[in-house]
Write an enzyme that holds these catalytic residues in place. Structure first.
Site, PDB file in Angstrom:
ATOM      1  N   ASN A   1      57.795  93.606  18.208  1.00 38.04           N
ATOM      2  CA  ASN A   1      57.099  92.442  18.499  1.00 38.04           C
ATOM      3  C   ASN A   1      56.480  91.919  17.225  1.00 38.04           C
ATOM      4  O   ASN A   1      55.595  92.396  16.637  1.00 38.04           O
ATOM      5  CB  ASN A   1      56.154  92.708  19.520  1.00 38.04           C
TER       6      ASN A   1
ATOM      7  N   GLU B   1      58.492  87.769  20.598  1.00 35.52           N
ATOM      8  CA  GLU B   1      57.168  87.024  20.134  1.00 35.52           C
ATOM      9  C   GLU B   1      57.431  86.276  18.791  1.00 35.52           C
ATOM     10  O   GLU B   1      56.824  86.471  17.761  1.00 35.52           O
ATOM     11  CB  GLU B   1      55.633  87.814  20.353  1.00 35.52           C
TER      12      GLU B   1
ATOM     13  N   ASN C   1      54.604  89.119  16.785  1.00 34.28           N
ATOM     14  CA  ASN C   1      53.587  88.433  17.089  1.00 34.28           C
ATOM     15  C   ASN C   1      53.449  87.062  16.087  1.00 34.28           C
ATOM     16  O   ASN C   1      52.305  86.693  15.453  1.00 34.28           O
ATOM     17  CB  ASN C   1      52.119  89.301  16.590  1.00 34.28           C
TER      18      ASN C   1
ATOM     19  N   ASP D   1      59.496  94.614  23.961  1.00 34.05           N
ATOM     20  CA  ASP D   1      58.134  94.615  24.507  1.00 34.05           C
ATOM     21  C   ASP D   1      58.013  94.471  26.066  1.00 34.05           C
ATOM     22  O   ASP D   1      58.153  93.262  26.513  1.00 34.05           O
ATOM     23  CB  ASP D   1      57.161  93.603  23.594  1.00 34.05           C
TER      24      ASP D   1
ATOM     25  N   ASN E   1      55.597  95.585  27.998  1.00 32.71           N
ATOM     26  CA  ASN E   1      54.361  95.238  28.438  1.00 32.71           C
ATOM     27  C   ASN E   1      53.949  96.406  29.744  1.00 32.71           C
ATOM     28  O   ASN E   1      53.361  95.734  30.601  1.00 32.71           O
ATOM     29  CB  ASN E   1      54.164  93.927  28.729  1.00 32.71           C
TER      30      ASN E   1
ATOM     31  N   ASP F   1      50.400  93.267  15.539  1.00 39.19           N
ATOM     32  CA  ASP F   1      49.573  94.110  16.575  1.00 39.19           C
ATOM     33  C   ASP F   1      50.165  95.266  16.915  1.00 39.19           C
ATOM     34  O   ASP F   1      49.868  96.129  17.682  1.00 39.19           O
ATOM     35  CB  ASP F   1      48.626  93.387  17.438  1.00 39.19           C
ATOM     36  N   HIS F   2      51.627  95.144  17.072  1.00 42.07           N
ATOM     37  CA  HIS F   2      52.553  96.330  17.411  1.00 42.07           C
ATOM     38  C   HIS F   2      53.542  96.831  16.052  1.00 42.07           C
ATOM     39  O   HIS F   2      53.448  96.310  15.114  1.00 42.07           O
ATOM     40  CB  HIS F   2      53.723  95.390  18.234  1.00 42.07           C
TER      41      HIS F   2
END
Length: 267
Positions: free
Chosen positions: A8, A36, A10, A152, A154, A255-256
């Site tokens: 991911n 993302e 971001n 991702d 989630n 952040d991943h």
């Protein structure tokens, strides 16, 4: 070996400014599934059609700066499928499938970005709608071809998949309904299951080293208060070819963390 990475980003512009392209050059995956992207076709065409010599294929969201998935590959696909047939979620750019078919096999690599429900009840209900629609698609695909889905998701499936499971039992990503969806998907005998969580096959008891996402709040990353949200989900025949995995926790372009699995086959 076939080296497959999921990440991911971001935001692709943010990630490239923080060195993701150099990292791809250094690690040399055969394919990297990204989520993302947070860009539109015009943004990608001027800069990101290729990364580290790999050709990108994308499914963009209609909304600017939102969602979007892609797959960068060193191999020419036989077909490209953007979206999985859901008007609501295809508009959000959540699914791309590259097929690498030959007369002897049908094989797909999929990049998917599941909705997050953390912003409130409306998006949690959307997440449930996505799960309800996506499950039959995965089952139909499994009935026709071998595939590895990277993305991702989630959802942290089990207690060992996040640091503070007790305090998160009422939070999106660890709700009983979400976890039950994953349990069914991974069930070995349920006709609505049959997929394999490749990381857990290789690392069945890993806890603190399994996390792939950390909140930006507080000192979550520094204290490794993380969640395992990024997965390789594979049909059993391909999962059986998984040999090694690596989560690159120390990389800071998102952040991943990227998660890479080496599979004992070639395209």
């Amino acid at each position: 070996m076939f080296k497959l990475t999921s990440l991911n980003l971001n935001g692709i512009r943010s990630a490239t400014s923080k060195g993701v392209e150099r990292w791809i050059e250094a690690t040399r995956p055969d394919c990297i599934c990204v989520q993302e992207v947070k860009a539109q076709a015009a943004d990608v065409a001027t800069r990101f059609e290729q990364l580290a010599g790999m050709q990108g294929h994308f499914h963009f969201a209609q909304k600017k700066g939102y969602s979007g998935v892609g797959i960068y590959t060193r191999h020419e696909p036989s077909d490209i499928i953007a979206g999985y047939g859901s008007p609501e979620f295809d508009a959000e750019g959540r699914y791309i499938e590259l097929r690498f078919d030959t007369p002897a096999r049908k094989l797909s690599i999929i990049s998917a970005y599941f909705p997050s429900g953390s912003s409130g009840e409306e998006r949690q209900l959307a997440k449930y709608r996505f799960l309800d629609a996506f499950h039959p698609h995965l089952m139909a695909t499994k009935g026709e071809r071998e595939f590895i889905l990277c993305g991702d998701i989630n959802i942290a499936h089990q207690q060992i998949d996040l640091k503070n499971w007790r305090s998160n039992q009422k939070n999106s990503g660890f709700l009983p309904e979400e976890r039950a969806w994953m349990t069914k998907l991974l069930h070995t005998t349920d006709p609505g299951g049959g997929l394999v969580d490749v990381y857990r096959q290789l690392q069945p008891t890993a806890t603190d080293t399994a996390y792939t996402w950390w909140s930006n709040r507080g000192q979550a990353y520094a204290n490794n208060v993380g969640w395992r949200l990024d997965y390789h989900l594979a049909t059993p025949a391909l999962a059986a070819l998984a040999r090694t995995e690596h989560i690159y926790k120390n990389e800071k372009f998102s952040d991943h963390a990227p998660i890479t699995v080496d599979y004992d086959f070639t395209l």
